[in-house]
Write an enzyme that holds these catalytic residues in place. Structure first.
Site, short mmCIF file in Angstrom:
data_model
loop_
_atom_site.label_atom_id
_atom_site.label_comp_id
_atom_site.label_asym_id
_atom_site.label_seq_id
_atom_site.Cartn_x
_atom_site.Cartn_y
_atom_site.Cartn_z
N GLU A 161 0.78 -1.16 0.02
CA GLU A 161 0.10 -0.08 -0.12
C GLU A 161 1.09 1.39 -0.06
O GLU A 161 1.48 1.49 0.73
CB GLU A 161 -0.88 -0.02 1.25
CG GLU A 161 -1.85 1.31 1.44
CD GLU A 161 -2.51 1.27 2.86
OE1 GLU A 161 -2.79 0.20 3.40
OE2 GLU A 161 -3.37 2.32 3.02
N ASP B 203 -1.11 -0.91 5.50
CA ASP B 203 -0.95 -0.38 6.98
C ASP B 203 -2.02 -1.12 7.55
O ASP B 203 -3.04 -1.58 7.25
CB ASP B 203 -1.49 1.14 6.84
CG ASP B 203 -0.54 2.41 6.19
OD1 ASP B 203 0.67 1.69 6.06
OD2 ASP B 203 -1.11 3.10 5.60
N ASP C 41 -7.88 1.88 6.34
CA ASP C 41 -7.91 1.83 4.90
C ASP C 41 -7.16 0.58 4.33
O ASP C 41 -7.29 0.13 3.39
CB ASP C 41 -7.21 3.20 4.68
CG ASP C 41 -7.94 4.07 4.45
OD1 ASP C 41 -9.15 4.10 4.63
OD2 ASP C 41 -7.40 5.55 4.13
N ASP D 34 -4.58 -0.19 9.55
CA ASP D 34 -5.45 0.54 9.93
C ASP D 34 -6.91 0.18 8.92
O ASP D 34 -6.50 -0.79 8.07
CB ASP D 34 -5.35 2.15 9.75
CG ASP D 34 -4.56 2.55 8.43
OD1 ASP D 34 -4.97 1.54 7.42
OD2 ASP D 34 -4.27 3.49 8.08
#
Ligand code: 28F
Length: 635
Positions: free
Chosen positions: A426, A499, A503, A501
């Site tokens: 990412e 990541d 997203d 998180d």
């Protein structure tokens, strides 16, 4: 007396064999094998219900790590067996005990054909069996892999009838002894769909939740459940029929406006994930019914070719559930996930042909709508084929892709596809760090920019037009959809690195959706992984310690006094931290993505794509097998 001792020793030797080679009996000693124990005991309760005894089965996931299953059947036999032991003891200590008692057609559902109870006993720290029979409550207990800890006790009068088994898996055998509640709940719900009229109650004492599954119109409810949130063309259509050779075929299908075909088949309540003769029979019967109807009603003219099966099944979801008599069952393939029984093909084909023909004739305007959809699919496929061929033949296009790839992809030097890895990363900045720190011999890096296309509602030509996905397809080398060729895969592992998180979770789901819909083989053959970056670091002087979840952080805080740093994304680690924590095969943790629970996955992909982020995260946590990969050698 001496006889009794001698046979007791033999029994322990028998159960010891299970402990020595657990894999031979339950497949593996990881989370999958652990849950297999539950399915074994549950199967016995289900068999009893299938035989017509008891319509309620209760399961609890207990806080002490044990599982309880209880049915309302006849109660396992407790009388004296010829060996001098109680029949109950024999069931729990002798492998293949089922056969000895067998009269005719017991054992109808899946599992290990009656060896279940003794295998579970062999692999448990303790087992407690309660039998409610003859107006009495009996109890028998074992510990340490099948050693009897009490003789069969009569605990006095009672009014109910049934069997209850509580067991705690042995941590000396299993690499994990933590049950995954959603794995159990989904399995039980699936059984409930397939077993009309049997009620299943689940008490999850760990998460303090209760479930109650009972379906009168099982397959129809199953289809509605799987297609939740999809736009559908009609109510699920169901039919059942039994042939002279005793094979019973139950089918439910429904067209949706999606572009994918989903077939879920079962034989005697066990999923046949690799299909087989019943699925081929379904496909040929369905195709024939549609083509004959289309021809008879002028949708296909004399000069027209028949519709192709793939086009006919675009947007179709099907459940096929067969009951096949024991003597006709043949399973094939390495994992026995494919039905071989030739009779199942002929029977299913003719039942499907007859019923689908009836369905089309009885629902003419719907039939017309379906045929219009098939015609569109045919045109779209031809257009996609042209686009694909043009893309393949046009030097310009190939060059464009090559150029995009060469700008983005950092290739691995080694051409040994059994050892190379492709990281889908990412963001450009994390991609940059990964390129710096990677083992360039075996690790390739492909940074992804922004969000990946949601392919749940995309057609083939949408995908061919999407640069990001094209780059991935080209990097993998496999092609996709009908063109997918596993042999062309250039990497052993395809590792999604995002990541930690929401997203990042979203990107994982989008990529998994693409693989699930357009390259399912890639997942089924175990090539897809998710990297686990750490969430925290505690630095004490020069030493750095990493935590991958909050529990680990608490542990580390007790051990080391230093500043806690929270990583918000991959980009916050420098290249050497990224290597050490997430990419180095000797120290990293990878999650292997599997497709064990295909029906659960089907529903979640269709429900969750594009809806809220918490649910998406839950999807990842529930559906990805958290079997950690064994450490892996790079020479
Ligand atoms: C919680 C798990 O295991 N239920 C079971 C029965 C009932 C009988 C039985 C079982 C016959 C062929 C061995 C009773 N009365 N739940 C369960 N309920 N086993 S397991 O018989 C033993 C088997 O192989 C039973 C008359 N016939 C059968």
């Amino acid at each position: 007396m001496t006889n009794y001792d001698a046979s007791s020793i033999k029994i322990l030797e028998g159960l010891e064999a299970v402990r020595v080679r657990p894999g031979m009996y339950i497949g593996s000693v990881d989370a999958r094998g652990l849950h297999h124990l539950v399915w074994e005991i549950l199967d016995n309760a289900i068999d009893e219900a299938l035989n017509g005894f008891g319509k309620l089965i209760k399961l609890s996931i207990n806080t002490d790590g044990s599982i309880t299953v209880e049915d309302e059947g006849r109660g396992m036999p407790v009388d004296l067996h010829e060996s001098g032991r109680s029949a109950l003891e024999v069931i729990f200590t002798v492998l293949h005990a089922g056969g000895k008692f067998q009269e005719g057609a017991y054992k109808t559902s899946g599992g290990l054909h009656g060896v279940g109870a003794s295998v579970v006993n062999a692999l448990s720290e303790w087992v407690e069996v309660d039998v409610f029979k003859n107006k009495h409550h009996y109890q028998l207990r074992f510990s340490d892999g099948g050693t009897k800890t009490s003789s069969l006790k009569d605990l006095g009068p009672c009014n109910k009838s049934g069997s209850k088994v509580r067991f705690k898996p042995d941590p000396q055998i299993f690499s994990t002894t933590t049950f995954n509640a959603s794995t159990i709940v989904e399995h039980v719900q699936e059984q409930a769909f397939l077993l009309e009229g049997v009620r299943f109650l689940i008490h999850d004492a760990i998460n303090q939740r209760e479930y109650d599954f009972c379906y009168e119109d099982g397959l129809k409810a199953f289809v509605n459940y799987l297609n939740t949130d999809k736009k559908v063309l009609h109510d699920p259509y169901t039919f059942s029929s039994k042939s002279d050779n005793g094979i019973e075929v139950n089918v439910a299908f429904q067209y949706t406006d999606s572009y994918t075909e989903s077939i879920f088949s079962f034989v005697n309540l066990v999923r046949t994930k690799d299909g087989g003769s019943h699925e081929s029979g379904f496909k040929s019967g369905f195709t024939k019914a549609i083509n004959e109807f289309a021809r008879a009603n002028g949708f296909l003219k004399e000069k027209d070719k028949n519709f192709e099966g793939n086009d006919i099944r675009e947007g179709l979801l099907v459940i096929i559930s067969l009951a096949v008599p024991e003597n006709l069952i043949q399973f094939e393939g390495q994992t026995k996930g494919k039905l071989g029984t030739p009779e199942a093909e002929t029977v299913t084909r003719s039942i499907v042909f007859e019923n689908v023909t009836y369905f089309l004739n009885e629902n003419r305007s719907l039939a017309q709508e379906i045929i219009t959809k098939i015609q569109k699919a045919t045109l779209a496929r031809e257009a996609a084929r042209k686009a694909r061929e043009e893309a393949r033949n046009s030097k310009k296009n190939a060059k464009a892709i090559e150029k995009i790839l060469s700008g983005k992809l950092a290739v691995a030097q080694s051409k040994d596809h059994r050892k190379t890895e492709l990281f889908l990363v990412e963001g450009d900045s994390a991609g940059g760090s990964a390129k710096q720190c990677r083992d360039s011999k075996y690790q390739a890096i492909l940074p992804l920019r922004g969000k990946v296309l949601n392919t749940e509602r995309a057609s083939l030509s949408d995908i061919y037009k999407n640069e990001e996905l094209n780059t991935i397809i080209h990097a993998l080398g496999t092609g996709m959809g009908q063109d997918f060729t596993l042999d062309d895969l250039k990497y052993d592992k395809v590792i999604i690195m995002t990541d930690a998180d929401t997203d990042g979770a979203h990107i994982q789901v989008l990529l998994l959706t693409f693989f699930y819909r357009f390259m399912p083989e890639l997942i089924k053959t175990g090539h897809v992984y998710i990297a686990m970056p750490p969430l925290y670091m505690i630095a004490q002087g020069k030493e750095k310690h990493y935590a991958y979840d909050d529990e680990q952080l608490t542990l580390l805080k007790g051990q080391f006094k230093g500043e806690v740093k929270r990583f918000k994304g991959l980009g916050e680690m420098n290249a050497s931290e990224l290597w050490q924590t997430t990419m180095d095969p000797n120290t990293r943790t990878l999650i292997a993505v599997s497709l064990d629970d295909a029906t659960a996955c089907e529903r979640k992909v269709s429900v969750l794509m594009g809806s809220n982020a918490d649910l998406r995260r839950a999807w990842i946590e529930d559906n990805i097998d958290f079997t950690l990969e064994e450490s892996y050698e790079v020479k």
